[in-house]
Write a protein that holds these residues in place. Structure first.
Motif: not given
Length: 298
Positions: A152-153, A254-255, A271-273, A276-278
């Motif tokens: 995947n990514h 990963h939330y 929260e921003l991290l 940005l990741d997803i």
């Protein structure tokens, strides 16, 4: 694939070409005869291939090459895959370019590394700067080729650096819009959040991953990352509060619990991290999917 074998050639047509042997497995068909199930690859993607009615000699020969060997095959095109009739290991005098078989990030590893180090150099908090600098310098050699995933990514050579670089670029822009964000923490979060993928994922020098390490299987990069920060906190004598906040950024990025995060982000930079990741991961996957087919197709 580079010649679009499955979609671009007439079913039943034959060809000879070189591929990277990404994986192989010996299976038994419904006729009780052995066959070799292969994933062949070049830098544009993977294709499934089968060597039907494989003899023990053929199986032993292919196994002796090892995964990620360059092989030359003769095959015919079926509707969904390649039907291999012959294969051999590539020889030194064969005419091929190794870069044809390696999927790489669109930017050079050293350039992305220098960009990230430049952003780290602007961190004003000396403890956060020390954390980022130590992690980047200690892992420099592997960062030059490591993928960000087994599949995947960003599962490409230098994919981890590419993922970090684009997240940093987006994060710095977000700080211009949301002025309550602290750029020091945004940069640090990006640098540390996936760094333990270097120890979670197995990879060769071309960024090709066969899977996960023992520790990666049992713990995963989130738990490994928290351990990493705990060790660094003692080594660099970080303030206790900063160490916990760094661990929280890794723990929560990963939330959701089902994706490995037992805590959701609890301060703005964390929260921003996550987003940005997803955001970067999903746009990478969408770009990959869109580039795989002709314009107008789904």
């Amino acid at each position: 694939m580079k010649k679009n074998y499955v979609d671009g050639l007439v079913t039943g047509s034959d060809f000879d070409d070189f591929f990277l042997l990404k994986s192989m497995a010996v299976r038994v068909g419904s006729n009780q005869k052995k066959y070799i199930d292969m994933i062949l690859s070049d830098k544009t993607g993977d294709v499934s291939a089968k060597k039907w009615d494989a003899s023990d000699t053929e199986i032993a020969e292919l196994e002796s090459y090892g995964e990620n060997a360059i092989i030359k095959i003769r095959a015919s095109v079926t509707e969904w895959q390649l039907k291999v009739s012959r294969f051999r290991q590539a020889a030194e005098n064969d005419d091929f370019d190794i870069e044809e078989f390696i999927r790489t990030a669109p930017e050079k590893g050293r350039d992305m590394y220098d960009y990230i180090m430049g952003e780290i150099g602007q961190i004003t908090d000396e403890q956060l700067k020390a954390v980022c600098t130590v992690l980047m310098e200690r892992n420099r050699e592997k960062l030059m080729y490591y993928p960000a995933a087994s599949k995947n990514h960003h599962a490409v050579m230098s994919g981890l650096l590419f993922h970090m670089k684009r997240m940093l670029a987006m994060g710095k822009k977000a700080c211009e819009v949301y002025t309550n964000l602290d750029p020091d923490w945004v940069v640090t979060g990006v640098v540390i959040h996936d760094m333990e993928k270097i120890n979670e994922i197995l990879s060769n020098q071309w960024g090709i991953s066969p899977g996960y390490s023992f520790e990666g299987q049992l713990l995963g990069h989130i738990a490994q990352g928290v351990k990493m920060i705990d060790r660094l906190a003692q080594e660099l004598e970080l303030d206790d509060e900063k160490a916990v906040m760094l661990e929280h950024m890794i723990l929560s990025h990963h939330y959701e619990p089902e994706f490995g995060s037992p805590k959701r982000p609890m301060f703005p930079e964390a929260e921003l991290l996550h987003y940005l990741d997803i955001f970067d991961a999903r746009l990478f996957d969408m770009e990959e999917a869109a580039s795989a087919g002709p314009p107008g197709d789904f």
